[in-house]
Design an enzyme around this catalytic site. Structure first.
Site, short mmCIF file in Angstrom:
data_model
loop_
_atom_site.label_atom_id
_atom_site.label_comp_id
_atom_site.label_asym_id
_atom_site.label_seq_id
_atom_site.Cartn_x
_atom_site.Cartn_y
_atom_site.Cartn_z
N ASP A 1 19.00 -71.56 -3.35
CA ASP A 1 20.20 -70.55 -2.68
C ASP A 1 21.68 -71.14 -2.72
O ASP A 1 22.25 -70.08 -2.49
CB ASP A 1 19.68 -70.69 -1.42
CG ASP A 1 18.96 -69.35 -0.73
OD1 ASP A 1 19.06 -68.36 -1.07
OD2 ASP A 1 18.25 -69.47 0.35
N GLN B 1 13.98 -67.99 4.00
CA GLN B 1 14.62 -66.76 4.31
C GLN B 1 15.50 -66.72 5.73
O GLN B 1 15.09 -67.40 6.57
CB GLN B 1 13.77 -65.73 4.45
CG GLN B 1 14.15 -64.42 4.67
CD GLN B 1 15.06 -63.82 3.51
OE1 GLN B 1 14.71 -64.34 2.33
NE2 GLN B 1 16.13 -63.00 3.68
N LYS C 1 10.78 -60.65 -3.62
CA LYS C 1 11.11 -62.07 -4.25
C LYS C 1 9.73 -62.84 -5.03
O LYS C 1 9.92 -62.86 -6.05
CB LYS C 1 11.66 -62.94 -3.48
CG LYS C 1 13.08 -62.75 -3.10
CD LYS C 1 13.46 -63.77 -1.95
CE LYS C 1 15.00 -63.58 -1.65
NZ LYS C 1 15.48 -64.11 -0.10
N1 GUN Z 1 19.09 -63.49 3.80
C1 GUN Z 1 20.17 -62.83 3.41
N2 GUN Z 1 20.56 -63.12 2.20
C2 GUN Z 1 19.61 -64.38 2.11
C3 GUN Z 1 19.87 -64.96 0.70
O1 GUN Z 1 20.61 -64.92 -0.22
N3 GUN Z 1 19.16 -66.18 1.09
C4 GUN Z 1 18.37 -66.39 2.01
N4 GUN Z 1 17.56 -67.71 2.15
N5 GUN Z 1 18.17 -65.57 3.10
C5 GUN Z 1 19.05 -64.88 2.85
#
Ligand code: GUN
Length: 294
Positions: A121, A98, A54
């Protein structure tokens, strides 16, 4: 029938190029540099990989990265204090914490503490609610990517039967809302659904998001269906090596489906591209600027 392969990597690259163009425009015309804060708590190896990719994508799009790593022993108070600081920081347009978080931290409490305008998100109850009542919202990234891929195969989803397997807050429920917003007829299936194969055979659009390797077989599909595989499952491969497979038995499904996403190279790359798009959208909204045209 041999299915067309939906090239998520190429579609994501095009989207990332458009996002980078929007970032350049925001910087040039408005002096605004979108910034994404990524918060990682602990050292889950999969999360570390995601967070690294990311942050790399953020830099490649010309945005400002802002990474925070807290120890696995961090308290809920510490995470909430960091979120409060990021909410107040004008250089931060988007905040991503995350998941999963260590067990001493209540994820829902942390999500609810994020400013909904910075919730890239799309997990905050305000954005979940806005999406469900059809108001403009920051929508979750993987579901947004799934719908973009489905629309690349079928220009309109209106009136089509869509079956979503999986009811998670991250993929299943929001993708169902997005498909409904596209005027599809949506069914959400889950572990208690009776006769899942029969239900799947009705689907013009099938979204598989259950995390069970190759659960969906070729004979579960309606001929010509569009299949979007969200699964990322590590299984034993040949010669003692592991390999990644989706929730769909690809080699069977490609003989029946009309179009299908591969794993890897399907939905995965779209998630990051949509995260970048959400960050630009958030930066525009926070600065009262017109939303990007992509
Ligand atoms: N963990 C797995 N997928 C995601 C996501 O799309 N966003 C976040 N913040 N954590 C995750």
């Amino acid at each position: 029938m041999t299915a067309a392969i939906i090239d998520g990597k190429a579609i994501a690259a095009t989207l990332r190029g458009k996002v980078a163009g929007e970032v350049a425009r925001l910087k040039r015309d408005h002096g605004v540099t979108p910034g994404l804060a990524v918060v990682l708590v602990g050292n889950d190896p999969a999360s570390e990989v995601y967070v690294r990719s990311k942050s790399k994508a953020v830099v490649e799009a010309g945005m400002a990265p802002c990474d925070f790593k807290l120890p696995a022993t961090a308290s809920e108070q510490e995470v909430l204090a960091l979120v409060a600081r990021l909410n107040a920081d004008p250089a931060v347009s988007g905040i991503l914490v995350q998941l999963p978080l260590p067990p001493q931290i209540d994820s829902q409490k942390v999500i609810a503490a994020i400013d909904p305008m910075k919730d890239v998100d799309g997990f905050h109850p305000v954005n979940v609610g806005r999406l469900s009542i059809g108001l403009p919202a920051l929508a979750p990234c993987t579901p947004t990517g799934c719908v973009m891929l489905a629309k690349s195969a079928r220009s309109s989803l209106a009136g089509l039967e869509a079956v979503v397997i999986g009811r998670s807050n991250i993929v299943g429920k929001p993708v169902a809302q997005l498909l409904l917003a596209e005027n599809a007829t949506v069914t959400i299936a889950h572990s208690k659904t009776r006769d899942l194969p029969d239900l799947c055979r009705r689907a013009d659009i099938l979204i598989a998001a259950i995390g069970k390797p190759e659960l969906v077989r070729g004979d579960w599909l309606k001929p010509g269906a569009t299949v979007i595989d969200v699964g990322i499952n590590r299984v034993a491969g040949e010669g003692g090596k592991s390999k990644i497979v989706g929730d769909v038995a690809f080699d069977e499904a490609r003989n029946v489906a009309g179009a299908i996403t591969p794993v890897p190279g399907g939905v995965g790359p779209m998630t990051i591209a949509c995260l970048l798009l959400n960050t630009v959208r958030a930066a525009c909204a926070l600065n009262k600027l017109q939303a990007p045209s992509v």
